[in-house]
Design an enzyme around this catalytic site. Structure first.
Site, PDB file in Angstrom:
ATOM      1  N   ASP A  27      54.245 -18.032 -17.804  1.00 39.97           N
ATOM      2  CA  ASP A  27      52.890 -17.591 -17.430  1.00 39.97           C
ATOM      3  C   ASP A  27      52.501 -16.189 -17.919  1.00 39.97           C
ATOM      4  OD1 ASP A  27      53.145 -19.978 -16.121  1.00 39.97           O
ATOM      5  OD2 ASP A  27      52.836 -19.187 -14.102  1.00 39.97           O
ATOM      6  N   LYS A 132      51.135 -26.146 -16.363  1.00 41.78           N
ATOM      7  CA  LYS A 132      51.634 -26.518 -15.027  1.00 41.78           C
ATOM      8  C   LYS A 132      50.581 -26.220 -13.969  1.00 41.78           C
ATOM      9  CE  LYS A 132      54.253 -22.190 -14.360  1.00 41.78           C
ATOM     10  NZ  LYS A 132      53.635 -21.697 -13.149  1.00 41.78           N
ATOM     11  N   CYS A 165      56.097 -17.445  -9.614  1.00 44.15           N
ATOM     12  CA  CYS A 165      56.382 -18.550 -10.547  1.00 44.15           C
ATOM     13  C   CYS A 165      57.780 -18.475 -11.149  1.00 44.15           C
ATOM     14  CB  CYS A 165      55.307 -18.604 -11.616  1.00 44.15           C
ATOM     15  SG  CYS A 165      53.712 -19.133 -10.913  1.00 44.15           S
TER      16      CYS A 165
HETATM   17  C1  C5J Z   1      52.513 -16.654 -11.187  1.00 42.32           C
HETATM   18  C2  C5J Z   1      50.925 -16.246  -9.437  1.00 42.32           C
HETATM   19  N1  C5J Z   1      52.548 -16.986 -12.481  1.00 42.32           N
HETATM   20  N2  C5J Z   1      51.479 -15.094  -9.095  1.00 42.32           N
HETATM   21  N3  C5J Z   1      51.345 -16.908 -10.533  1.00 42.32           N
HETATM   22  O1  C5J Z   1      53.446 -16.117 -10.653  1.00 42.32           O
HETATM   23  O2  C5J Z   1      50.020 -16.726  -8.799  1.00 42.32           O
END
Ligand code: C5J
Length: 232
Positions: A27, A132, A165
């Site tokens: 991400d 995802k 994540c």
């Molecule tokens: C991730 C989030 N990628 N913090 N998303 O950790 O909402």
């Protein structure tokens, strides 16, 4: 005969087969990392996440040079939000829900500018990009099949955010039998305390979820794994 590689790590050496390891980049999306994006608009200091970019770009270059498979993930949803459960949609700031307009397009919607991976780490041909809908990279994705197809058993885990994540994915991977090394300077959190505790939790109790080492140690192991033998 397989030549295994070794990374000095917490809670002990991480030993892996260089032919069965992948670099997983979670991400690293514009909306989480760029000033003006969704993350910053929620009041977060994106500078804390941006410290990850330089070491991760270095690790990515080493992995590419070593021929290690690279898999990127992106958190986000279909434009009609059909894959976003109400429990997720209704969470957070009511003024900035998933799908609402943001500075970089609709927030966390596939195809929008803010949803895509930052320019500094843009995928190249042959690298997989997994979309995802959840926090974990295994939930409702093709990741498990992709790893099985490639014979991957060990994961070098990087990206953001450490406690959300990254953690969810490492826990999912651990339960599926993968050995995960979390690269400490290549994962980031908006909250310094969560970064510290998130990393400590991985390696606690003899490595309950996996191992932790920095990118210098990982890069050294990847480089030596592909160095030609001096006897040649
Ligand atoms: C991730 C989030 N990628 N913090 N998303 O950790 O909402």
């Amino acid at each position: 005969m397989t030549a295994f590689s070794r990374v000095p790590a917490q809670p002990g050496d991480f030993i892996f087969d260089p032919n069965r390891v992948a670099l997983l980049i979670i991400d690293m999306q514009r909306d989480f990392l760029y000033p003006g994006g969704f993350g910053e608009s929620l009041g977060n200091d994106v500078a804390l996440l941006r410290t990850v970019i330089e070491p991760l770009a270095g690790l990515l270059a080493t992995a590419r040079a070593a021929g290690i498979p690279v898999i990127h993930t992106r958190e986000g949803h279909r434009p009609d939000l059909s894959d976003c459960p109400p429990a997720k949609l209704l969470r957070g700031d009511p003024a900035q829900r998933i799908g609402d307009p943001g500075r970089f397009g609709r927030i966390l919607i596939r195809g929008e500018y803010g949803h895509d991976i930052i320019d500094e780490l843009a995928p190249v041909d042959g690298e997989m990009v997994i979309d995802k809908p959840g926090k974990g990279a295994f939930y409702a994705t093709e990741l498990a099949d992709a790893l099985a197809d490639r014979g991957i058993r060990s994961l070098l885990v990087t990206g953001v955010t450490t406690e959300v994540c990254v953690h969810t994915t490492v826990r999912e991977a651990n339960d599926r039998g993968f050995e995960c090394l979390v690269v400490s300077d290549c994962v980031g959190s908006y909250f310094p305390e969560f970064q510290r505790v998130g990393l400590a939790m991985i390696a606690a109790q003899g490595g309950i979820f996996g191992w932790v080492a920095d990118s210098a140690a990982v890069r050294a192991a990847l480089t030596s794994a592909v160095s030609p033998s001096p006897a040649q």
